[in-house]
Design an enzyme around this catalytic site. Structure first.
Site, PDB file in Angstrom:
ATOM      1  N   HIS A 201      11.780  36.650  13.258  1.00 16.97           N
ATOM      2  CA  HIS A 201      12.199  38.165  13.326  1.00 16.97           C
ATOM      3  C   HIS A 201      13.429  38.650  12.941  1.00 16.97           C
ATOM      4  O   HIS A 201      13.568  39.723  12.291  1.00 16.97           O
ATOM      5  CB  HIS A 201      11.904  38.784  15.014  1.00 16.97           C
ATOM      6  CG  HIS A 201      12.992  38.499  15.757  1.00 16.97           C
ATOM      7  ND1 HIS A 201      13.029  37.607  16.750  1.00 16.97           N
ATOM      8  CD2 HIS A 201      14.107  39.200  15.874  1.00 16.97           C
ATOM      9  CE1 HIS A 201      14.179  37.894  17.421  1.00 16.97           C
ATOM     10  NE2 HIS A 201      14.849  38.742  16.868  1.00 16.97           N
ATOM     11  N   ARG A 308       4.209  46.887  10.524  1.00 13.48           N
ATOM     12  CA  ARG A 308       4.427  46.160  11.709  1.00 13.48           C
ATOM     13  C   ARG A 308       4.568  47.263  12.703  1.00 13.48           C
ATOM     14  O   ARG A 308       5.867  47.589  12.978  1.00 13.48           O
ATOM     15  CB  ARG A 308       5.579  45.149  11.646  1.00 13.48           C
ATOM     16  CG  ARG A 308       5.207  43.957  10.695  1.00 13.48           C
ATOM     17  CD  ARG A 308       6.325  42.977  10.897  1.00 13.48           C
ATOM     18  NE  ARG A 308       5.938  41.826  10.415  1.00 13.48           N
ATOM     19  CZ  ARG A 308       6.459  41.173   9.130  1.00 13.48           C
ATOM     20  NH1 ARG A 308       6.988  42.079   7.925  1.00 13.48           N
ATOM     21  NH2 ARG A 308       6.149  40.107   8.772  1.00 13.48           N
ATOM     22  N   ARG A 344      -0.849  47.647  10.997  1.00 12.35           N
ATOM     23  CA  ARG A 344      -1.316  46.490  12.117  1.00 12.35           C
ATOM     24  C   ARG A 344      -1.188  46.769  13.518  1.00 12.35           C
ATOM     25  O   ARG A 344      -0.152  47.326  13.721  1.00 12.35           O
ATOM     26  CB  ARG A 344      -0.419  45.217  11.681  1.00 12.35           C
ATOM     27  CG  ARG A 344      -0.775  44.100  12.635  1.00 12.35           C
ATOM     28  CD  ARG A 344       0.040  42.929  12.275  1.00 12.35           C
ATOM     29  NE  ARG A 344       1.308  42.933  12.805  1.00 12.35           N
ATOM     30  CZ  ARG A 344       2.233  42.049  12.323  1.00 12.35           C
ATOM     31  NH1 ARG A 344       1.767  41.088  11.882  1.00 12.35           N
ATOM     32  NH2 ARG A 344       3.438  42.423  12.769  1.00 12.35           N
ATOM     33  N   GLU A 443      -4.145  34.097   9.878  1.00 14.45           N
ATOM     34  CA  GLU A 443      -3.004  33.398  10.338  1.00 14.45           C
ATOM     35  C   GLU A 443      -3.032  32.176  11.404  1.00 14.45           C
ATOM     36  O   GLU A 443      -1.849  31.914  11.844  1.00 14.45           O
ATOM     37  CB  GLU A 443      -1.815  34.588  10.773  1.00 14.45           C
ATOM     38  CG  GLU A 443      -2.257  35.468  11.804  1.00 14.45           C
ATOM     39  CD  GLU A 443      -1.224  36.612  12.096  1.00 14.45           C
ATOM     40  OE1 GLU A 443      -0.008  36.159  11.602  1.00 14.45           O
ATOM     41  OE2 GLU A 443      -1.502  37.380  12.953  1.00 14.45           O
ATOM     42  N   ASN A 466       3.390  33.670   7.313  1.00 10.50           N
ATOM     43  CA  ASN A 466       4.397  33.183   8.180  1.00 10.50           C
ATOM     44  C   ASN A 466       3.852  32.389   9.480  1.00 10.50           C
ATOM     45  O   ASN A 466       4.572  31.494   9.763  1.00 10.50           O
ATOM     46  CB  ASN A 466       4.911  34.459   8.761  1.00 10.50           C
ATOM     47  CG  ASN A 466       5.790  35.300   7.623  1.00 10.50           C
ATOM     48  OD1 ASN A 466       5.780  34.896   6.513  1.00 10.50           O
ATOM     49  ND2 ASN A 466       5.888  36.625   7.754  1.00 10.50           N
ATOM     50  N   ASP A 467       2.637  32.834  10.055  1.00 11.62           N
ATOM     51  CA  ASP A 467       2.289  32.215  11.133  1.00 11.62           C
ATOM     52  C   ASP A 467       1.277  31.050  10.816  1.00 11.62           C
ATOM     53  O   ASP A 467       1.424  29.831  11.397  1.00 11.62           O
ATOM     54  CB  ASP A 467       1.206  33.244  12.211  1.00 11.62           C
ATOM     55  CG  ASP A 467       2.476  34.122  13.115  1.00 11.62           C
ATOM     56  OD1 ASP A 467       3.232  33.303  13.536  1.00 11.62           O
ATOM     57  OD2 ASP A 467       2.186  34.919  13.060  1.00 11.62           O
ATOM     58  N   ARG A 477       8.500  28.593  13.149  1.00 10.67           N
ATOM     59  CA  ARG A 477       8.966  29.498  11.967  1.00 10.67           C
ATOM     60  C   ARG A 477      10.420  30.006  12.243  1.00 10.67           C
ATOM     61  O   ARG A 477      11.178  30.335  11.268  1.00 10.67           O
ATOM     62  CB  ARG A 477       8.088  30.630  11.955  1.00 10.67           C
ATOM     63  CG  ARG A 477       7.841  31.567  12.950  1.00 10.67           C
ATOM     64  CD  ARG A 477       6.894  32.741  12.773  1.00 10.67           C
ATOM     65  NE  ARG A 477       7.166  33.912  12.146  1.00 10.67           N
ATOM     66  CZ  ARG A 477       6.500  35.093  12.094  1.00 10.67           C
ATOM     67  NH1 ARG A 477       5.375  34.967  12.370  1.00 10.67           N
ATOM     68  NH2 ARG A 477       7.181  36.006  11.624  1.00 10.67           N
ATOM     69  N   CYS A 514       0.202  39.289   3.356  1.00  7.06           N
ATOM     70  CA  CYS A 514       1.419  40.313   3.847  1.00  7.06           C
ATOM     71  C   CYS A 514       2.490  39.125   4.467  1.00  7.06           C
ATOM     72  O   CYS A 514       3.470  39.600   4.743  1.00  7.06           O
ATOM     73  CB  CYS A 514       1.044  41.083   5.027  1.00  7.06           C
ATOM     74  SG  CYS A 514       0.166  40.471   6.134  1.00  7.06           S
TER      75      CYS A 514
HETATM   76  C1  PEP Z   1       2.575  36.673   9.302  1.00  7.62           C
HETATM   77  O1  PEP Z   1       2.379  35.843  10.112  1.00  7.62           O
HETATM   78  O2  PEP Z   1       2.418  36.116   8.062  1.00  7.62           O
HETATM   79  C2  PEP Z   1       2.706  38.021   9.180  1.00  7.62           C
HETATM   80  C3  PEP Z   1       2.949  38.966   8.380  1.00  7.62           C
HETATM   81  O3  PEP Z   1       2.796  38.670  10.794  1.00  7.62           O
HETATM   82  P1  PEP Z   1       4.239  38.599  11.481  1.00  7.62           P
HETATM   83  O4  PEP Z   1       5.244  38.117  10.379  1.00  7.62           O
HETATM   84  O5  PEP Z   1       4.645  39.683  11.916  1.00  7.62           O
HETATM   85  O6  PEP Z   1       4.156  37.452  12.514  1.00  7.62           O
HETATM   86 MG    MG Z   2       1.850  36.849  12.094  1.00  9.35          MG
END
Ligand code: PEP
Ligand code: MG
Length: 590
Positions: A201, A308, A344, A443, A466-467, A477, A514
């Protein structure tokens, strides 16, 4: 260049993880963490009055800073978000606190800082016993105030956002949303943090400021002080402290080159993201704050692929109501019209810790109570958001996206709650787009493997790499110690993405991406070759990605994707893509 400072006052450098490209050269401004060094000093009777005066002066100082934080937050994030500081104000105005502190100075002969610290400690422990819930909600504020006042008394100005005179590079152990949102955008040249991975984050927050940034710099804050001259290389993910004149000269040249490339790329703004052989790729942007929407069009994006909504909920004590959310979503929808805005639903938990939703302490927050799991169990939180998104849908091209779906039952339940929300609006005669498109994020590996089933239930999919990557590769991550294992070019990841896209397309379902992989220039051609329909990236990455798309032949990309799939390791894929890209895009910043 040395690696760890034998002498922190000579030139030294540290390698981290790049998250936003560009070069920043300037003075460091160290945002201190939650810890404060407290001088546990006792004083003599003759010092009592001057210590009391110091205390009063500090309180007056903090009140002034608070007023300024409030107006900065109102400007940047709106009236409601500024409420985060209400508790701070209440604490500062508490007459008991003043009385007890002065008594501790006068009677126990404690220094002002030590006295205030002890009084607040006592206050906190009493509160923890008598009113658990209130305490939990206020603990962060109390800690914050204690830190600020103690620092002010001790004359340590490094913690005060307002003492940021002129522009500086923000250096922090980690970036807490509450510390960051009040910062004045115009004064920030870059971000450098000890903690974090490419998709944590803090990285995402830093990128939303659109300045060069790197994370995962492990021990940077330990050896650096506010005012130190530094170079932040957001291309390589490196920070150089106390640069020598020749290093400075080299980096001034590099910055000029990077700025020139950025300027050239900015000319693509009005042009479509279309391959040489005519395939359109939807190129959209991810935003965290409503005020970022304007930068999407500035950088040539056609819509928002991920809004987000989480940041509307973070860094405040109460929940944003339906009305407030509706206003925010409507603003973005109207601004982006006719381009799509994919909102989202709430995705907190994991590394996004809300103050206003109780999440019991967990061993594995990323595998715990998070995102859709919270929403499905707490209709009081979810229903107002669903209704707000639905209501905003008549003001633009709004779509709704559910995060963290891991099985069909969650998707069925989310859809059922959406149906309830629609019925409530119908009963009240409130209009909304009855055909609003809904999507699911892919994800979680389990969801990826049932993409065909999920596709039957939604209008579109968005891959959250990302997840997805952290769950597939078993790599946190946000943990810089294992960041070397986190790779979007791992052959398993590429194979998985291929399967997702193929399964979705088999059902005629549109698939976007995304996650941060969408903005990795080394992955762009592979993703196009695998048939991705949309890429949604941080606004500042739009020109670079558009440039790659426009210089690419779709058939050539398909061949490259095939080749990438044939490798055994991420390093091989990376080497292959790097070579190819460097040959093809000589002037690009890699
Ligand atoms: C992801 O997990 O790729 C995503 C876009 O969501 P976040 O980064 O907010 O978890
Ligand atoms: Mg995510």
């Amino acid at each position: 260049m040395k690696n760890r400072p034998a002498d922190p006052k000579s030139e030294w450098s540290i390698q981290g993880i790049p998250v936003a490209s560009g070069i920043a050269i300037g003075k460091a401004f160290v945002l201190e963490g939650v810890h404060v060094k407290i001088e546990t000093k006792n004083i003599s009777a003759s010092q009592v009055e001057s210590e009391i005066a110091k205390y009063h002066e500090a309180i007056a100082n903090i009140k002034k800073q608070l007023a300024s934080d409030i107006s900065a937050t109102k400007r940047r994030l709106g009236e409601e978000n500024a409420q985060i500081f209400d508790t701070h104000q209440l604490i500062l105005d508490d007459p008991m606190l003043e009385e007890d502190t002065i008594n501790a100075i006068r009677n126990d002969l404690r220094s002002a800082a030590f006295a205030f610290y002890c009084v607040l400690e006592k206050f906190q422990s009493q509160l923890a016993v008598t009113d658990q819930e209130y305490f939990r909600d206020r603990a962060v504020d109390l800690r914050d105030i204690r830190r600020r006042v103690v620092r002010s008394i001790q004359g340590d100005k490094t913690d005060f956002l307002q003492s940021l005179e002129g522009a500086a590079i923000i250096v922090a152990h980690d970036l807490a949303p509450s510390d960051t949102i009040a910062l004045d955008r115009h004064k920030i040249m870059g971000f450098a943090t000890d903690l974090g991975g490419k998709t944590s984050h803090s990285a995402i927050l830093a990128r939303s400021f659109q300045v060069p940034s790197c994370v995962g710099l492990r021990y940077l804050t330990k050896y650096i002080e506010s005012g130190d001259r530094i170079i932040l290389d957001g291309v390589k993910g490196m920070v150089i402290v106390n640069p020598l004149p020749e290093t400075l000269e080299k980096y001034h040249k590099k910055r000029k080159k990077v700025d020139e490339i950025k300027f050239q790329l900015s000319k693509l703004k009005e042009l479509p993201a279309q391959t040489l052989d005519g395939k359109d790729i939807e190129l959209a942007a991810n935003i965290e704050f409503t005020d970022e929407a304007s930068s999407v069009t500035t950088y040539g994006g056609r819509g928002i692929g991920l809004f987000r909504s989480d940041y509307l909920y973070l860094a405040r004590n109460d929940l944003p109501g339906e009305e407030e959310q509706f206003r925010e979503y409507r603003k973005v929808a109207e601004q982006m019209k006719p381009w799509p805005v994919i909102i989202r639903t709430l995705d907190v938990g994991g590394d996004k810790e809300p103050r206003n939703i109780h999440i019991a302490s967990e061993e594995n927050p990323f595998l715990g109570y998070r995102a859709i799991r919270i929403c499905l169990q707490e209709p009081d939180i979810f229903m107002p958001q669903l209704k707000a998104i639905l209501r905003a849908s008549v003001y633009g091209n709004v779509k709704l996206l559910f995060p963290m779906i891991s099985n069909m039952a969650e998707l069925y339940k989310a859809k059922a709650m959406l149906k309830d929300a629609k019925e409530e609006l119908v009963k009240k005669n409130i209009s909304f787009n009855k055909n609003i498109e809904i999507g699911a994020m892919i994800e979680v590996p389990a969801a990826a493997l049932i993409t065909d089933k999920i596709s039957d239930e939604v209008d579109f999919l968005s891959i959250g790499t990302n997840d997805l990557i952290q769950y597939m590769l078993a790599v946190d991550r946000g943990n810089e110690r294992v960041a070397y294992l986190y790779s979007d070019l791992h052959p398993a990841v590429i194979r998985m993405i291929k399967e997702i896209i193929a399964a979705a397309h088999e059902k005629g379902t549109w698939v976007g991406m995304c996650g941060e992989m969408a903005g990795n220039p080394l992955a762009t051609l592979i993703l196009i070759g695998l048939g991705i329909d949309e890429l949604s990236v941080s606004p500042m990455l739009l020109p670079e990605i558009k440039n790659i798309i426009r210089a690419t032949d779709y058939k050539e990309a398909a061949k490259l994707a095939e080749k990438a799939l044939s490798f055994s390791t991420a390093a091989e894929v990376e080497k292959f893509m790097l070579r190819f890209m460097q040959r093809k895009f000589k002037d690009l910043i890699f």
